[in-house]
Design a protein around this motif. Structure first.
Motif, mmCIF file in Angstrom:
data_model
loop_
_atom_site.group_PDB
_atom_site.id
_atom_site.type_symbol
_atom_site.label_atom_id
_atom_site.label_comp_id
_atom_site.label_asym_id
_atom_site.label_seq_id
_atom_site.Cartn_x
_atom_site.Cartn_y
_atom_site.Cartn_z
ATOM 1 N N SER A 1 30.914 93.989 -61.967
ATOM 2 C CA SER A 1 30.943 95.446 -61.919
ATOM 3 C C SER A 1 30.221 96.072 -60.726
ATOM 4 N N PRO A 2 28.956 95.741 -60.441
ATOM 5 C CA PRO A 2 28.319 96.435 -59.311
ATOM 6 C C PRO A 2 28.979 96.105 -57.973
ATOM 7 N N LEU A 3 29.512 94.916 -57.854
ATOM 8 C CA LEU A 3 30.142 94.500 -56.600
ATOM 9 C C LEU A 3 31.523 95.130 -56.444
ATOM 10 N N ALA A 4 32.248 95.252 -57.528
ATOM 11 C CA ALA A 4 33.595 95.828 -57.484
ATOM 12 C C ALA A 4 33.565 97.277 -57.022
ATOM 13 N N ASP A 5 32.492 98.000 -57.334
ATOM 14 C CA ASP A 5 32.383 99.404 -56.932
ATOM 15 C C ASP A 5 32.283 99.575 -55.421
ATOM 16 N N HIS A 6 31.903 98.523 -54.722
ATOM 17 C CA HIS A 6 31.716 98.622 -53.272
ATOM 18 C C HIS A 6 32.881 98.048 -52.475
ATOM 19 N N VAL A 7 33.933 97.637 -53.156
ATOM 20 C CA VAL A 7 35.175 97.247 -52.466
ATOM 21 C C VAL A 7 35.983 98.528 -52.342
ATOM 22 N N LEU A 8 36.075 99.062 -51.128
ATOM 23 C CA LEU A 8 36.672 100.372 -50.917
ATOM 24 C C LEU A 8 38.182 100.322 -50.703
ATOM 25 N N HIS A 9 38.647 99.398 -49.862
ATOM 26 C CA HIS A 9 40.064 99.310 -49.513
ATOM 27 C C HIS A 9 40.414 97.850 -49.258
ATOM 28 N N CYS A 10 41.706 97.558 -49.285
ATOM 29 C CA CYS A 10 42.166 96.236 -48.879
ATOM 30 C C CYS A 10 43.564 96.362 -48.279
ATOM 31 N N VAL A 11 43.854 95.470 -47.342
ATOM 32 C CA VAL A 11 45.145 95.455 -46.660
ATOM 33 C C VAL A 11 45.500 93.998 -46.405
ATOM 34 N N VAL A 12 46.770 93.653 -46.617
ATOM 35 C CA VAL A 12 47.240 92.318 -46.273
ATOM 36 C C VAL A 12 47.967 92.416 -44.942
ATOM 37 N N ASN A 13 47.511 91.623 -43.989
ATOM 38 C CA ASN A 13 48.110 91.579 -42.665
ATOM 39 C C ASN A 13 48.543 90.140 -42.421
ATOM 40 N N TRP B 1 26.534 94.393 -49.087
ATOM 41 C CA TRP B 1 27.622 94.130 -50.026
ATOM 42 C C TRP B 1 28.639 93.180 -49.423
ATOM 43 N N ALA B 2 28.845 93.251 -48.121
ATOM 44 C CA ALA B 2 29.762 92.320 -47.463
ATOM 45 C C ALA B 2 29.263 90.886 -47.620
ATOM 46 N N SER B 3 27.960 90.700 -47.498
ATOM 47 C CA SER B 3 27.373 89.376 -47.667
ATOM 48 C C SER B 3 27.600 88.859 -49.082
ATOM 49 N N GLN C 1 38.968 88.414 -44.540
ATOM 50 C CA GLN C 1 38.087 89.022 -43.546
ATOM 51 C C GLN C 1 37.495 90.269 -44.180
ATOM 52 N N ILE C 2 36.167 90.376 -44.125
ATOM 53 C CA ILE C 2 35.486 91.519 -44.720
ATOM 54 C C ILE C 2 34.973 92.400 -43.602
ATOM 55 N N ARG C 3 35.318 93.667 -43.683
ATOM 56 C CA ARG C 3 34.895 94.639 -42.666
ATOM 57 C C ARG C 3 34.047 95.712 -43.318
#
Length: 147
Positions: free
Chosen positions: A37-49, A62-64, A89-91
């Motif tokens: 839960s606390p980590l999921a709140d900090h995933v803002l967006h995702c894109v598949v390239n 949070w990236a770490s 890749q985490i940005r």
């Protein structure tokens, strides 16, 4: 004449973008559901390239933490996305504000009396390295207390 919303027109380009957005939101939801839960709140967006999943978060801390869960994230993404995903890749979006902003923590400084005791003790130390370290500590604490 009534006002028509942009999506009410027969525009195929807009439909393509709407479909892409829906897929990205679905993928984001699948990734978030596989995280604590606390980590999921900090995933803002995702894109598949191509075969790479780009995950956006709001801070390096949070990236770490997300990097430790790389395999779980990739597995959730593979289950939700029809294409193969090989890399993560985490940005960091430094200018973004998370859904749960953290208040800025302020340092707990000792009282002015304790800072004076540290400075006084520095004068009585026989060891020059310890004396210098205490003098620097006292000066730094005094400077921070004045701010």
């Amino acid at each position: 004449m009534a006002f028509k919303l942009a999506y009410s027109f027969q525009n195929r380009a807009l439909d393509v973008f709407r479909i892409r957005l829906a897929r990205q939101q679905s993928l984001l939801q699948a990734i978030r559901s596989g995280l604590p839960s606390p980590l999921a709140d900090h995933v803002l967006h995702c894109v598949v390239n191509e075969k790479k999943l780009l995950l956006y978060t709001d801070s390096a801390a949070w990236a770490s933490q997300l990097r430790f869960l790389k395999q779980e994230i990739l597995q959730s993404a593979r289950n939700a996305h029809e294409g193969a995903i090989d890399k993560l890749q985490i940005r960091i979006l430094a200018d973004q504000i998370s859904e749960h902003p953290q208040p800025r923590r302020k340092a707990n400084l000792p009282s002015s009396e304790k800072i004076a005791i540290i400075s006084d003790q520095a004068k009585t130390m026989g060891d020059s390295q310890l004396r210098q370290a205490l003098q620097r500590l006292g000066a730094t604490l005094a400077k921070l207390a004045d701010e």
